[in-house]
Design an enzyme around this catalytic site. Sequence first.
Site, short mmCIF file in Angstrom:
data_model
loop_
_atom_site.label_atom_id
_atom_site.label_comp_id
_atom_site.label_asym_id
_atom_site.label_seq_id
_atom_site.Cartn_x
_atom_site.Cartn_y
_atom_site.Cartn_z
N LYS A 66 0.78 -1.28 0.07
CA LYS A 66 -0.09 -0.06 -0.04
C LYS A 66 1.04 1.15 -0.15
O LYS A 66 0.63 2.36 -0.32
CB LYS A 66 -0.67 -0.04 1.32
CG LYS A 66 -1.91 -1.27 1.37
CD LYS A 66 -2.64 -1.24 2.53
CE LYS A 66 -2.26 -2.67 3.08
NZ LYS A 66 -2.66 -3.01 4.55
N GLY A 67 1.85 1.04 0.25
CA GLY A 67 3.00 2.24 0.52
C GLY A 67 3.21 3.27 -0.80
O GLY A 67 3.30 4.58 -0.36
N ASP A 92 14.74 -0.43 -0.50
CA ASP A 92 15.54 -0.74 0.79
C ASP A 92 16.57 -1.81 0.44
O ASP A 92 17.49 -1.75 -0.22
CB ASP A 92 14.37 -1.14 1.96
CG ASP A 92 15.07 -1.30 3.24
OD1 ASP A 92 16.27 -0.57 3.45
OD2 ASP A 92 14.66 -2.12 4.12
N LYS A 148 17.45 3.77 0.14
CA LYS A 148 18.41 3.54 0.99
C LYS A 148 19.27 2.75 0.28
O LYS A 148 19.45 1.48 0.59
CB LYS A 148 17.70 2.75 2.32
CG LYS A 148 16.93 3.78 3.24
CD LYS A 148 16.61 3.11 4.67
CE LYS A 148 15.23 2.65 4.95
NZ LYS A 148 14.72 2.07 6.12
N VAL A 192 11.72 5.18 8.16
CA VAL A 192 11.02 6.44 8.11
C VAL A 192 9.45 5.92 7.73
O VAL A 192 9.17 4.59 7.37
CB VAL A 192 11.37 7.08 6.82
CG1 VAL A 192 12.75 7.88 7.35
CG2 VAL A 192 11.75 6.12 5.60
N ASP A 201 4.60 2.91 6.22
CA ASP A 201 4.15 2.51 7.70
C ASP A 201 4.96 2.16 8.64
O ASP A 201 6.24 1.35 8.22
CB ASP A 201 2.82 1.82 7.27
CG ASP A 201 3.41 0.24 7.11
OD1 ASP A 201 4.13 -0.21 6.16
OD2 ASP A 201 3.17 -0.79 7.76
N ARG A 237 0.78 6.03 7.81
CA ARG A 237 0.83 6.05 6.42
C ARG A 237 0.42 7.42 5.73
O ARG A 237 0.82 8.06 4.94
CB ARG A 237 -0.28 5.30 5.86
CG ARG A 237 0.39 3.84 5.75
CD ARG A 237 -0.28 3.03 4.69
NE ARG A 237 -0.07 1.57 4.89
CZ ARG A 237 0.77 0.75 4.64
NH1 ARG A 237 1.93 1.22 3.95
NH2 ARG A 237 1.07 -0.73 4.82
P1 IMP Z 1 12.86 -4.22 0.31
O1 IMP Z 1 12.56 -5.42 -0.43
O2 IMP Z 1 13.64 -4.28 1.43
O3 IMP Z 1 13.49 -3.39 -0.55
O4 IMP Z 1 11.76 -3.41 1.04
C1 IMP Z 1 10.62 -2.82 0.06
C2 IMP Z 1 9.62 -2.66 1.22
O5 IMP Z 1 9.70 -2.53 2.57
C3 IMP Z 1 9.00 -1.12 0.87
O6 IMP Z 1 8.00 -0.96 -0.02
C4 IMP Z 1 8.43 -0.86 2.45
O7 IMP Z 1 7.17 -1.22 2.42
C5 IMP Z 1 9.29 -1.36 3.53
N1 IMP Z 1 10.21 -0.61 3.86
C6 IMP Z 1 11.63 -0.59 3.71
N2 IMP Z 1 12.12 0.25 4.63
C7 IMP Z 1 10.95 1.04 5.22
C8 IMP Z 1 11.11 2.18 6.03
O8 IMP Z 1 11.98 2.82 6.31
N3 IMP Z 1 10.08 2.51 6.56
C9 IMP Z 1 8.79 1.81 6.09
N4 IMP Z 1 8.87 0.59 5.03
C10 IMP Z 1 10.06 0.44 4.94
MG MG Z 2 5.33 -1.66 4.42
#
Ligand code: IMP
Ligand code: MG
Length: 180
Positions: free
Chosen positions: A45-46, A105, A133, A155, A161, A167
């Site tokens: 949902k982000g 991330d 990040k 964050v 969230d 959110r």
């Molecule tokens: P990844 O698969 O680790 O790149 O993470 C992607 C998902 O993790 C994002 O779409 C977010 O929903 C969540 N996420 C990663 N870092 C943060 C943060 O700092 N705050 C909130 N959600 C995060």
């Molecule tokens: Mg999330």
Amino acid sequence: MPSVRKDHLIIRIRHADIGKRVKAVAAQIAKDFKGERIHLIGVLKGACFFLADLAREINLECSIDFIAVASYGKTKESSGQVRMLKDLDQNIAGLNVILVEDILDTGLTASYLLRILKQRRPKTLRMAALLDKPSRRLKPVKGDYIGFTIPNEFVVGYGLDYAERYRNLKDVCVLEIPAP
Ligand code: IMP
Ligand code: MG
């Protein structure tokens, strides 16, 4: 007796600055795809707030769709596994697809999504993320359109969230959770 704990929020990126940056990213997309139609795919949902603002600033013919994956659950750490919860409504073959994420991330979610979207033969496939990040990356994913690069801080706000909370904050804030 239950104790009352208050999460601590520090503003990292103000709403006005997000708005300016979203306009700039939208202008870059409009320039890159001049005269073409684009198809934005938001990761629920982000990304919904970012996608809604971005789409309205892109001066091109534009359609939207959404996909949902499970990633973080209720904790701040990724499980390392990605599972699809909701697939796209539309076929993307032959379309200029831009995957829209709230944050890049570890890159696990984005690399999984880019892989499955590529198999569906879009004309072009790019990736936009409000936040990046890079220091956390486990998979070598690079966003084509990045709003802001941030350090390794958790964050919330503007779609992001913590356990489904925050959110709807207008600003992107750093969340500090007090120790129990
Ligand atoms: P990844 O698969 O680790 O790149 O993470 C992607 C998902 O993790 C994002 O779409 C977010 O929903 C969540 N996420 C990663 N870092 C943060 C943060 O700092 N705050 C909130 N959600 C995060
Ligand atoms: Mg999330």
